[in-house]
Write a protein that holds these residues in place. Structure first.
Motif, PDB file in Angstrom:
ATOM      1  N   HIS A   1      43.227  43.174  40.371  1.00  0.00           N
ATOM      2  CA  HIS A   1      42.733  44.010  41.458  1.00  0.00           C
ATOM      3  C   HIS A   1      41.447  44.747  41.108  1.00  0.00           C
ATOM      4  O   HIS A   1      41.382  45.970  41.146  1.00  0.00           O
ATOM      5  CB  HIS A   1      43.809  45.012  41.886  1.00  0.00           C
ATOM      6  CG  HIS A   1      45.123  44.370  42.103  1.00  0.00           C
ATOM      7  ND1 HIS A   1      45.347  43.426  43.085  1.00  0.00           N
ATOM      8  CD2 HIS A   1      46.299  44.478  41.432  1.00  0.00           C
ATOM      9  CE1 HIS A   1      46.597  43.020  43.035  1.00  0.00           C
ATOM     10  NE2 HIS A   1      47.196  43.626  42.024  1.00  0.00           N
ATOM     11  N   LEU A   2      40.443  43.953  40.761  1.00  0.00           N
ATOM     12  CA  LEU A   2      39.133  44.526  40.491  1.00  0.00           C
ATOM     13  C   LEU A   2      38.113  43.782  41.347  1.00  0.00           C
ATOM     14  O   LEU A   2      38.395  42.709  41.869  1.00  0.00           O
ATOM     15  CB  LEU A   2      38.753  44.330  39.025  1.00  0.00           C
ATOM     16  CG  LEU A   2      39.452  45.199  37.997  1.00  0.00           C
ATOM     17  CD1 LEU A   2      38.927  44.871  36.621  1.00  0.00           C
ATOM     18  CD2 LEU A   2      39.213  46.659  38.328  1.00  0.00           C
ATOM     19  N   SER A   3      36.944  44.366  41.451  1.00  0.00           N
ATOM     20  CA  SER A   3      35.840  43.622  42.044  1.00  0.00           C
ATOM     21  C   SER A   3      35.394  42.567  41.049  1.00  0.00           C
ATOM     22  O   SER A   3      35.442  42.759  39.832  1.00  0.00           O
ATOM     23  CB  SER A   3      34.690  44.566  42.353  1.00  0.00           C
ATOM     24  OG  SER A   3      33.458  43.878  42.266  1.00  0.00           O
ATOM     25  N   ILE A   4      34.941  41.446  41.594  1.00  0.00           N
ATOM     26  CA  ILE A   4      34.479  40.378  40.713  1.00  0.00           C
ATOM     27  C   ILE A   4      33.289  40.849  39.889  1.00  0.00           C
ATOM     28  O   ILE A   4      33.072  40.419  38.762  1.00  0.00           O
ATOM     29  CB  ILE A   4      34.118  39.115  41.536  1.00  0.00           C
ATOM     30  CG1 ILE A   4      33.906  37.920  40.610  1.00  0.00           C
ATOM     31  CG2 ILE A   4      32.910  39.365  42.402  1.00  0.00           C
ATOM     32  CD1 ILE A   4      33.664  36.637  41.363  1.00  0.00           C
ATOM     33  N   GLU A   5      32.552  41.766  40.443  1.00  0.00           N
ATOM     34  CA  GLU A   5      31.402  42.319  39.724  1.00  0.00           C
ATOM     35  C   GLU A   5      31.847  43.101  38.495  1.00  0.00           C
ATOM     36  O   GLU A   5      31.217  43.057  37.442  1.00  0.00           O
ATOM     37  CB  GLU A   5      30.597  43.232  40.655  1.00  0.00           C
ATOM     38  CG  GLU A   5      29.956  42.515  41.823  1.00  0.00           C
ATOM     39  CD  GLU A   5      28.921  41.486  41.367  1.00  0.00           C
ATOM     40  OE1 GLU A   5      28.329  41.676  40.283  1.00  0.00           O
ATOM     41  OE2 GLU A   5      28.714  40.498  42.086  1.00  0.00           O
ATOM     42  N   THR A   6      32.915  43.810  38.653  1.00  0.00           N
ATOM     43  CA  THR A   6      33.434  44.564  37.517  1.00  0.00           C
ATOM     44  C   THR A   6      33.894  43.625  36.418  1.00  0.00           C
ATOM     45  O   THR A   6      33.647  43.853  35.230  1.00  0.00           O
ATOM     46  CB  THR A   6      34.616  45.437  37.962  1.00  0.00           C
ATOM     47  OG1 THR A   6      34.174  46.231  39.050  1.00  0.00           O
ATOM     48  CG2 THR A   6      35.084  46.318  36.842  1.00  0.00           C
ATOM     49  N   VAL A   7      34.542  42.556  36.843  1.00  0.00           N
ATOM     50  CA  VAL A   7      34.975  41.582  35.843  1.00  0.00           C
ATOM     51  C   VAL A   7      33.761  41.034  35.106  1.00  0.00           C
ATOM     52  O   VAL A   7      33.781  40.907  33.879  1.00  0.00           O
ATOM     53  CB  VAL A   7      35.755  40.431  36.507  1.00  0.00           C
ATOM     54  CG1 VAL A   7      36.116  39.377  35.482  1.00  0.00           C
ATOM     55  CG2 VAL A   7      37.011  40.969  37.178  1.00  0.00           C
ATOM     56  N   LYS A   8      32.706  40.754  35.846  1.00  0.00           N
ATOM     57  CA  LYS A   8      31.502  40.245  35.205  1.00  0.00           C
ATOM     58  C   LYS A   8      30.945  41.273  34.217  1.00  0.00           C
ATOM     59  O   LYS A   8      30.491  40.923  33.133  1.00  0.00           O
ATOM     60  CB  LYS A   8      30.452  39.896  36.255  1.00  0.00           C
ATOM     61  CG  LYS A   8      30.783  38.621  37.025  1.00  0.00           C
ATOM     62  CD  LYS A   8      29.757  38.314  38.107  1.00  0.00           C
ATOM     63  CE  LYS A   8      28.435  37.830  37.541  1.00  0.00           C
ATOM     64  NZ  LYS A   8      27.493  37.418  38.625  1.00  0.00           N
ATOM     65  N   THR A   9      30.987  42.514  34.609  1.00  0.00           N
ATOM     66  CA  THR A   9      30.511  43.557  33.700  1.00  0.00           C
ATOM     67  C   THR A   9      31.341  43.578  32.422  1.00  0.00           C
ATOM     68  O   THR A   9      30.807  43.595  31.321  1.00  0.00           O
ATOM     69  CB  THR A   9      30.593  44.940  34.380  1.00  0.00           C
ATOM     70  OG1 THR A   9      29.804  44.918  35.564  1.00  0.00           O
ATOM     71  CG2 THR A   9      30.083  46.018  33.449  1.00  0.00           C
ATOM     72  N   HIS A  10      32.643  43.576  32.598  1.00  0.00           N
ATOM     73  CA  HIS A  10      33.500  43.563  31.419  1.00  0.00           C
ATOM     74  C   HIS A  10      33.199  42.351  30.545  1.00  0.00           C
ATOM     75  O   HIS A  10      33.123  42.443  29.328  1.00  0.00           O
ATOM     76  CB  HIS A  10      34.972  43.530  31.836  1.00  0.00           C
ATOM     77  CG  HIS A  10      35.497  44.862  32.277  1.00  0.00           C
ATOM     78  ND1 HIS A  10      35.434  45.984  31.491  1.00  0.00           N
ATOM     79  CD2 HIS A  10      36.101  45.247  33.421  1.00  0.00           C
ATOM     80  CE1 HIS A  10      35.980  47.000  32.136  1.00  0.00           C
ATOM     81  NE2 HIS A  10      36.388  46.586  33.325  1.00  0.00           N
ATOM     82  N   ARG A  11      33.016  41.243  31.203  1.00  0.00           N
ATOM     83  CA  ARG A  11      32.771  40.018  30.438  1.00  0.00           C
ATOM     84  C   ARG A  11      31.482  40.148  29.628  1.00  0.00           C
ATOM     85  O   ARG A  11      31.423  39.773  28.464  1.00  0.00           O
ATOM     86  CB  ARG A  11      32.701  38.815  31.380  1.00  0.00           C
ATOM     87  CG  ARG A  11      32.761  37.475  30.663  1.00  0.00           C
ATOM     88  CD  ARG A  11      32.420  36.337  31.586  1.00  0.00           C
ATOM     89  NE  ARG A  11      33.564  35.799  32.309  1.00  0.00           N
ATOM     90  CZ  ARG A  11      34.054  34.564  32.098  1.00  0.00           C
ATOM     91  NH1 ARG A  11      33.519  33.789  31.180  1.00  0.00           N
ATOM     92  NH2 ARG A  11      35.080  34.130  32.789  1.00  0.00           N
TER      93      ARG A  11
END
Lengths: 213, 213
Positions: free
Chosen positions: B179-189
């Motif tokens: 339940h995150l924004s895909i953008e946040t996942v990209k940031t984490h990545r």
DNA sequence: AAAAAAATACCCCTTTCGGGGTATTGCGAG
DNA sequence: CTCGCAATACCCCGAAAGGGGTATTTTTTT
């Protein structure tokens, strides 16, 4: 008349998992674990020494892959039942196991009931292929015909490229390394994905590591 | 006077591993396994029902992460010893466990001697943090300043995402799952790649597998 | 209370992947 | 001598990943 308990040999490089299995099996009066092997190379001698009725074989044993080892066992010892045991929920492997004549394919995270059920089924002379392995490709909808035959029959070039992908090279680097056109590498990669039934790098890297490629 | 054996509760969603542990523990006259739990949600009730002296808790139990669950157990039951047990050879997790006041951190691939040693140490009221967890803090030779400091200081969210990437999920699937924004996942990545000094999925998958994440 | 770290989210842009084809060459089994 | 397969190579296109930012809100630490 008192029946000898059935002898089972474990082949798996994961020590504690083996122990867990062993304790489970030892609770069964009709089954006994006659030995444990942690390296592929020692499997055949262990079989000679312990004469098991059934071999429980991990797919992902270091050195070779378990399926080939299973085949070797079948070829060299008649009468032995061979049951693959794996964490790898992978239909292609299951199919490959079946194709090579192995007697069953179980998932390690199956319930103990299912494990015992599978083992007993195989011992009774039948085969047992875990129904929980998701068959994403029901053998219908096959436009050609010999798809199945191609599956998992990796060529040398393909294995070579798998190893390079695993090392983290991208298509261009692979092309440079083995002097191919990048387009050819892409073709190989597509064929690999097709044969393994996967569709991305991460799957391939896991596959390669688990199979020691 | 005859002492009651110490009661141990196992919490781990890996059935067979539990069994292996259980058989090991049952060989010890002073220890007894009073129960096994396979889901985080059932842990607290199981503790109420079985009143263990010690809880052996897998870090990587589905649902929550084991460390949080350990903390919850500490907060809700006084007098219970909590020992984390994990395949993750990851100093950050060990530190976190220590910080939250858990009593120990053991690696699953430790020898049985070490396992028992750790368990007994913790039961004696001390803490036991596996010395084999490599604490790599080389604060020296850093050309920049805090590059190195950031390296490998993975946060929980990051470790969580590494695990999902390793499983083969893409950014979108990860975003949905937690339940995150895909953008946040990209940031984490991006942060993960930076910290680990890598730049592609294949490297990450290898890293994750090699470190048991 | 202030500072630091973690977690969240968005923008822009380029490169690489993944999937769909087609095609040629050369070798070995039947 | 073909037929099949492995290996080679190319085209096109859309979807993801990768890399560069910036910014806000929570949580944790000091």
């Amino acid at each position: 008349m008192l029946q000898q308990p059935t002898r089972i040999l474990l082949i798996d490089d994961h020590q504690l998992f083996n122990d867990g299995l062993q304790s489970l099996l030892n609770e069964q009066p009709d089954l006994t674990v006659c030995g444990q092997v942690f390296q592929a190379g020692k499997a055949l001698t262990a079989i000679q020494q312990t004469s098991p009725n059934l071999v429980l074989l991990d797919v992902n044993i270091q050195g070779t892959n378990g399926i080939d080892l299973g085949k070797t066992i079948l070829d060299n010892f008649s009468g032995i039942r061979v049951l693959m045991l794996t964490m790898y929920n992978h239909p292609k492997l299951l199919d490959e196991a079946r194709r090579l004549g192995l007697h069953g394919y179980l998932l390690k995270d199956a319930s103990t009931t299912d494990l015992l059920n599978g083992i007993r089924t195989v011992l009774a002379g039948n085969t047992y292929f875990d129904p929980n392995v998701t068959h994403s490709h029901p053998p219908a909808n096959d436009p050609f015909g010999d798809d199945f035959a191609r599956r998992l029959n990796l060529t040398f070039r393909e294995v070579e490229i798998i190893a390079l992908i695993r090392e983290g090279l991208n298509n261009e680097q692979i092309a440079d390394r083995i002097h191919l056109s990048i387009e050819t590498v892409k073709t190989h990669r597509k064929n690999i994905y097709f044969k393994l039934g996967i569709n991305k790098v991460s799957d391939l890297v896991r596959f390669a590591i688990e199979h020691g490629i």
